[in-house]
Structures are given as C-alpha cells and as structure tokens.
Design a protein around this motif. Sequence first.
Motif, PDB file in Angstrom:
ATOM      1  N   ALA A  99       0.831  -1.212   0.000  1.00 32.55           N
ATOM      2  CA  ALA A  99       0.000   0.000   0.000  1.00 32.55           C
ATOM      3  C   ALA A  99       0.866   1.263   0.000  1.00 32.55           C
ATOM      4  CB  ALA A  99      -0.920  -0.004   1.215  1.00 32.55           C
ATOM      5  N   PHE A 100       1.976   1.212   0.714  1.00 31.59           N
ATOM      6  CA  PHE A 100       2.884   2.365   0.796  1.00 31.59           C
ATOM      7  C   PHE A 100       3.483   2.716  -0.564  1.00 31.59           C
ATOM      8  CE2 PHE A 100       7.527   3.032   0.838  1.00 31.59           C
ATOM      9  CZ  PHE A 100       7.557   4.384   1.160  1.00 31.59           C
ATOM     10  N   ILE A 101       3.931   1.724  -1.296  1.00 30.86           N
ATOM     11  CA  ILE A 101       4.643   1.972  -2.560  1.00 30.86           C
ATOM     12  C   ILE A 101       3.812   2.779  -3.555  1.00 30.86           C
ATOM     13  CG2 ILE A 101       5.643   0.838  -4.598  1.00 30.86           C
ATOM     14  CD1 ILE A 101       6.774  -1.294  -2.632  1.00 30.86           C
ATOM     15  N   PRO A 102       2.570   2.386  -3.870  1.00 35.09           N
ATOM     16  CA  PRO A 102       1.815   3.214  -4.833  1.00 35.09           C
ATOM     17  C   PRO A 102       1.473   4.601  -4.290  1.00 35.09           C
ATOM     18  CG  PRO A 102       0.469   1.381  -4.081  1.00 35.09           C
ATOM     19  CD  PRO A 102       1.844   1.169  -3.533  1.00 35.09           C
ATOM     20  N   TYR A 103       1.254   4.719  -2.979  1.00 37.58           N
ATOM     21  CA  TYR A 103       0.960   6.031  -2.394  1.00 37.58           C
ATOM     22  C   TYR A 103       2.163   6.954  -2.589  1.00 37.58           C
ATOM     23  CZ  TYR A 103      -0.739   9.233   1.331  1.00 37.58           C
ATOM     24  OH  TYR A 103      -1.187  10.317   2.058  1.00 37.58           O
ATOM     25  N   PHE A 104       3.343   6.455  -2.310  1.00 41.77           N
ATOM     26  CA  PHE A 104       4.559   7.248  -2.465  1.00 41.77           C
ATOM     27  C   PHE A 104       4.842   7.573  -3.930  1.00 41.77           C
ATOM     28  CE2 PHE A 104       9.269   7.248  -2.954  1.00 41.77           C
ATOM     29  CZ  PHE A 104       9.486   8.505  -2.419  1.00 41.77           C
ATOM     30  N   ILE A 105       4.734   6.579  -4.795  1.00 41.18           N
ATOM     31  CA  ILE A 105       4.982   6.798  -6.226  1.00 41.18           C
ATOM     32  C   ILE A 105       3.961   7.776  -6.804  1.00 41.18           C
ATOM     33  CG2 ILE A 105       4.938   5.688  -8.505  1.00 41.18           C
ATOM     34  CD1 ILE A 105       6.255   3.246  -7.161  1.00 41.18           C
ATOM     35  N   LEU A 106       2.700   7.642  -6.383  1.00 41.09           N
ATOM     36  CA  LEU A 106       1.672   8.573  -6.834  1.00 41.09           C
ATOM     37  C   LEU A 106       2.069  10.010  -6.516  1.00 41.09           C
ATOM     38  CD1 LEU A 106      -1.183   9.092  -8.025  1.00 41.09           C
ATOM     39  CD2 LEU A 106      -2.053   8.863  -5.674  1.00 41.09           C
ATOM     40  N   GLY A 107       2.634  10.242  -5.337  1.00 39.92           N
ATOM     41  CA  GLY A 107       3.062  11.588  -4.959  1.00 39.92           C
ATOM     42  C   GLY A 107       4.116  12.137  -5.906  1.00 39.92           C
ATOM     43  N   GLY A 108       5.082  11.299  -6.235  1.00 36.55           N
ATOM     44  CA  GLY A 108       6.116  11.732  -7.168  1.00 36.55           C
ATOM     45  C   GLY A 108       5.542  12.106  -8.514  1.00 36.55           C
ATOM     46  N   LEU A 109       4.617  11.295  -8.999  1.00 36.31           N
ATOM     47  CA  LEU A 109       3.984  11.573 -10.293  1.00 36.31           C
ATOM     48  C   LEU A 109       3.029  12.765 -10.204  1.00 36.31           C
ATOM     49  CD1 LEU A 109       3.200   7.911 -11.405  1.00 36.31           C
ATOM     50  CD2 LEU A 109       4.978   9.422 -12.317  1.00 36.31           C
ATOM     51  N   TRP A 110       2.277  12.822  -9.125  1.00 37.30           N
ATOM     52  CA  TRP A 110       1.261  13.861  -8.936  1.00 37.30           C
ATOM     53  C   TRP A 110       1.865  15.262  -9.001  1.00 37.30           C
ATOM     54  CZ3 TRP A 110      -3.862  12.454  -8.116  1.00 37.30           C
ATOM     55  CH2 TRP A 110      -4.748  13.483  -7.800  1.00 37.30           C
ATOM     56  N   PHE A 111       2.982  15.442  -8.275  1.00 36.24           N
ATOM     57  CA  PHE A 111       3.557  16.773  -8.135  1.00 36.24           C
ATOM     58  C   PHE A 111       4.603  17.110  -9.197  1.00 36.24           C
ATOM     59  CE2 PHE A 111       1.929  15.750  -3.886  1.00 36.24           C
ATOM     60  CZ  PHE A 111       1.074  16.825  -3.729  1.00 36.24           C
ATOM     61  N   THR A 112       4.847  16.170 -10.107  1.00 33.66           N
ATOM     62  CA  THR A 112       5.785  16.467 -11.197  1.00 33.66           C
ATOM     63  C   THR A 112       5.122  16.286 -12.558  1.00 33.66           C
ATOM     64  OG1 THR A 112       6.671  14.197 -11.156  1.00 33.66           O
ATOM     65  CG2 THR A 112       7.847  15.860  -9.865  1.00 33.66           C
ATOM     66  N   VAL A 113       4.645  15.097 -12.841  1.00 32.84           N
ATOM     67  CA  VAL A 113       4.094  14.790 -14.165  1.00 32.84           C
ATOM     68  C   VAL A 113       2.652  15.261 -14.308  1.00 32.84           C
ATOM     69  CG1 VAL A 113       3.548  12.929 -15.785  1.00 32.84           C
ATOM     70  CG2 VAL A 113       5.636  12.804 -14.408  1.00 32.84           C
ATOM     71  N   PHE A 114       1.782  14.852 -13.384  1.00 33.70           N
ATOM     72  CA  PHE A 114       0.354  15.149 -13.525  1.00 33.70           C
ATOM     73  C   PHE A 114       0.027  16.616 -13.262  1.00 33.70           C
ATOM     74  CE2 PHE A 114      -0.376  10.577 -11.843  1.00 33.70           C
ATOM     75  CZ  PHE A 114      -0.016  10.035 -13.066  1.00 33.70           C
ATOM     76  N   PHE A 115       0.542  17.177 -12.177  1.00 35.65           N
ATOM     77  CA  PHE A 115       0.184  18.540 -11.766  1.00 35.65           C
ATOM     78  C   PHE A 115       1.410  19.386 -11.432  1.00 35.65           C
ATOM     79  CE2 PHE A 115      -3.422  15.809 -10.661  1.00 35.65           C
ATOM     80  CZ  PHE A 115      -4.430  16.437 -11.375  1.00 35.65           C
TER      81      PHE A 115
END
Length: 137
Positions: free
Chosen positions: A16-32
């Motif tokens: 559960a931790f891994i996708p939450y952390f990876i999502l943050g990296g993508l969220w604040f760089t790639v997505f938004f």
Amino acid sequence: MISQLTHLNWFSVLCAFIPYFILGGLWFTVFFGNPYKTSLGKGNETLPNSPIFIAGPAICCLIITITTAMLIYALNVNTLSGALEFAMVAGIGYLVTNTVNIAINPNIPRPIFYSVISGTYHLVGITIVCIIIVAMK
C-alpha cells in the motif's frame, strides 16, 4: 491500539505504501507539476531538488500507511465499501483538512489552489492504501 502493530500484514503495508509514495512523485511532477508550482507562487521556477524532498514524503507516506492499517484492523474494516468509507472519513477528516490548514499561511500565495492539488493527492492516496490493506487483510 498499539497492539494492532503485531497483527498487521506487513506485506500489505508495503504494497500500500509503494503506490501512495509513487503517486506523490507523479502527482507533483508529471500530472500537476506546473499547477503545483503555480500554487506555490513559483510557476516559472525550477523547484529545488534535495534528498529531503524524497525522504520526507516517503517517511510521511509510510507513517500514514501504517496508521491507516492499524485503524483498519482496530475498527475491523473488512469490505471494499468499508475501505472506501474509511478512506473518505480519514482522507477528508484528517488529510485534506490538515492540508488546507497548512496551506492557509502567508508563505503559500494560492492556498485554495494548493489545497485542491495536495488535498486531492492525499485523498486518492489514502483510498489506494485502504483498498490494498483491506484486500490483503
């Protein structure tokens, strides 16, 4: 409550931790990335890159994931609908609300915009965490 630590499926916590952390990296760089920088008043700047900007969020996501798992076990949440309900209560009640509270200060020029971007990340992230923890319970 602390006794729940011995009952946790630690593999599910990691999963559960891994996708939450990876999502943050993508969220604040790639997505938004650009809207996030704009919310900070740094739309035309390159944000600094330092180990604390990786390690800090990782530690926070891990603590949030462990705490969420402890509460899911203590409250005996066992269904997908229960996981989603818990995610909304904890996500909106704690993560989104705390994000808004942090954003309302003179250092963040667009606090509502920041809150929408960051709060939504945490709401999506905690939902993923809850689904995985309950599914692997």
